[in-house]
Write an enzyme that holds these catalytic residues in place. Structure first.
Site, mmCIF file in Angstrom:
data_model
loop_
_atom_site.group_PDB
_atom_site.id
_atom_site.type_symbol
_atom_site.label_atom_id
_atom_site.label_comp_id
_atom_site.label_asym_id
_atom_site.label_seq_id
_atom_site.Cartn_x
_atom_site.Cartn_y
_atom_site.Cartn_z
ATOM 1 N N SER A 1 54.465 50.273 38.935
ATOM 2 C CA SER A 1 53.187 49.576 38.750
ATOM 3 C C SER A 1 52.810 48.648 39.888
ATOM 4 C CB SER A 1 53.201 48.797 37.434
ATOM 5 O OG SER A 1 53.125 49.687 36.342
ATOM 6 N N LYS B 1 49.471 49.373 41.288
ATOM 7 C CA LYS B 1 48.228 48.782 40.774
ATOM 8 C C LYS B 1 47.645 47.745 41.735
ATOM 9 C CE LYS B 1 49.092 49.470 35.805
ATOM 10 N NZ LYS B 1 50.439 50.036 35.745
ATOM 11 N N SER C 1 49.754 45.159 32.806
ATOM 12 C CA SER C 1 50.032 46.405 33.530
ATOM 13 C C SER C 1 49.499 47.615 32.776
ATOM 14 C CB SER C 1 51.547 46.550 33.770
ATOM 15 O OG SER C 1 51.797 47.381 34.877
#
Length: 515
Positions: free
Chosen positions: A76, A79, A320
């Site tokens: 993640s 992101k 997330s």
């Protein structure tokens, strides 16, 4: 200073820093390098691959680098790329819209044709918003629809899952299908999921199962048994692969709930909207919900706008949320290339990120969330982005959207809310986490003890233990204690082994509801 590692999380007890040093003791940047090398010698990282870069935020000067150019799966931490690109492409004020349209005439409260529900990818759409759309329609005077409700999800393509996503993650809410018309059942905005609620019945008999929002597009196979009062719950909720059946099993002694993905988010949203119309007294003659493109020139009868992207960043980044990332990628593709596809969106990302120190062709992202095992980044590229982003007008919102170490509020601390408490990093570190099995990342900002803001990017791959969060935390805390030229090496013990991994424990803590 003394360090203590407890339950995989570093705790630091400040007992004071003694001035002066023995002759020849490393100081300043050399002391920092020595200590970071000690931390990275943790047994958990034996045989693993990792990269760590530490830089001064003000000018990008590198203070520490190790494995910086090695490509790693970022989980993640990816992101950071999709959120920055979305802010550049869509803008901080971007709002997703959901519309009710019709190409038919209305005569005396009767709409002579179909009613179209058109989405543009809003991952925050909730049942209350569909109720409000139905209310707008009712207040406009519509009482009967002679056609049916037709769902229009053509703003995006029909590909529901990203490349390299694991098929066995499909039932779980962090891996829901992506659609331009989707629905979230909660304030975390877990789009494409439904809440499954269980209430105990008579002991030994099945529990009572309820879906929220109520919908007929999934079926429930209730295999639960009501347990005796005071006994432990063991509720299990899992949608069958590739289907619409949700199997609910286990023992239910007290009220319990869990989330399941739905196989067809478009049909799910339209179904809940049809229920909302009925509740507002609007009679839709044809009860079957259709799917198709709203006719050209159709009149907009009701509309809903999402929160602006600057606000959406909070649940997206703090928790997330994978589905938010993918909606933004496809939205970028639709805006810039006229195609709501992953391929178009990834192309836009590459164009927007190149001026921010992430050159096209030097990394690979096939999705926006980092859920794919095909994604590859370097910590150097992440640090470049973190430095360059500070000059952007959207930086303030982006910075505040990152999880903040040790802050207990989920929408402040996010995935770091239970980490680094009682250390100089608490309330100081703003960083994006990233977790998959044998993958972890922590990249963001920390203010050092000398008042200087630092950028750091850490990604670790291919370890065989549970997530080595203690190693990441030790790095961040050491940076929070950095004294610049006056820095002295600290007694930094090597974090103990993180232990053996177990199913799902290496996922983002927000995905497993443990933070």
């Amino acid at each position: 200073m003394r360090w203590r590692f407890t339950s995989g999380v570093v705790a630091v007890l400040l007992v004071g820093l003694v001035g002066g040093s023995a002759q020849g003791e490393p100081t300043g940047q050399d002391a920092l390098r020595l200590d970071l090398d000690k931390i990275l010698a943790a047994p958990a990282l034996t045989g693993a691959h990792f990269g760590l870069v530490v830089r001064k935020a003000a000018n990008g000067e590198v203070l520490y680098t190790r494995g910086a150019t090695g490509r790693l799966n970022p989980a993640s931490n990816g992101k950071l790329l999709s959120s920055a690109a979305a802010l550049e492409s869509l803008g901080a004020g971007h709002r997703f819209t959901t519309e009710v349209l019709s190409g038919a005439r209305t005569v005396g409260g009767v709409l002579l044709g179909d009613l179209h529900l058109r989405g543009t990818g809003d991952p925050t759409l909730r049942e209350a918003d569909l109720n409000a759309l139905a209310d707008q329609l009712a207040r406009s005077g519509v009482r009967t629809v002679t056609g049916r409700v037709v769902a229009d999800d053509t703003w995006f393509d029909g590909v529901p899952f990203g490349s390299g996503w694991a098929w066995d993650d499909e039932p779980y809410y962090y891996s829901a299908p992506i659609s331009a018309l989707t629905l979230a059942p909660n304030s975390d905005f877990d789009a494409g999921t439904v809440l499954v609620q269980a209430q105990p019945g008579a002991v030994g008999k099945p529990a009572q199962i309820r879906l929220s929002p109520a919908t007929s597009v999934v079926t429930v196979d209730n295999r639960t048994v009501t347990g005796a009062p005071g006994t432990a719950n063991s509720l299990s909720v899992e949608r069958e692969h590739g289907g619409s059946k949700i199997v609910v099993s286990g023992t239910v002694a007290a009220a319990a709930e869990d989330y399941s993905t739905v196989g067809d988010p478009t049909a799910y949203t339209a179904d809940v909207f049809a229920t909302a119309l009925a509740a507002k007294g609007i009679n839709v003659i044809r009860r079957d919900v259709g799917r198709g493109v709203a006719p050209a020139g159709a009149k907009v009868l009701a509309t809903h706008s999402s929160m602006p992207l600057a606000e959406l960043l909070v649940p997206f980044m703090k928790l997330s949320n994978n589905m938010h990332a993918e909606a933004l990628v496809k939205a970028m593709g639709r805006k810039e290339k006229g195609k709501g596809t992953w391929a178009a969106g990834i192309e836009v990302m590459a164009q927007k990120l190149a001026p921010l120190g992430v050159p096209a062709g030097a990394y690979r992202m096939v999705d926006g969330s980092g859920l794919s095992r095909m994604d590859l980044l370097t910590t150097e590229q992440l640090s470049n982005l973190l430095v360059a982003a500070q000059a952007k007008p959207w930086f303030g919102a982006w910075y505040e959207s990152m999880p903040i170490a040790g802050k207990p509020d989920r929408m402040v601390g996010g995935t770091l809310r239970n980490r680094m408490k009682g250390t100089p990093a608490e309330g100081n570190v703003h960083a994006k986490t990233g977790s998959l099995t044998s993958v972890t990342g922590l990249s963001g900002y920390v203010t050092a003890a000398n008042g200087e803001k630092l950028v750091f990017a850490s990604v670790m791959n291919n370890y065989l233990t549970a997530k080595p969060a203690a190693v990441e935390d030790a790095i961040a805390v050491r940076l929070a204690n950095y004294q610049g030229a006056a820095d002295r090496s600290l007694p930094v013990p090597t974090p103990r082994s993180a232990g053996a991994p177990s199913p799902h424990t290496d996922l983002e803590c927000s995905w497993t509801r443990t933070c």
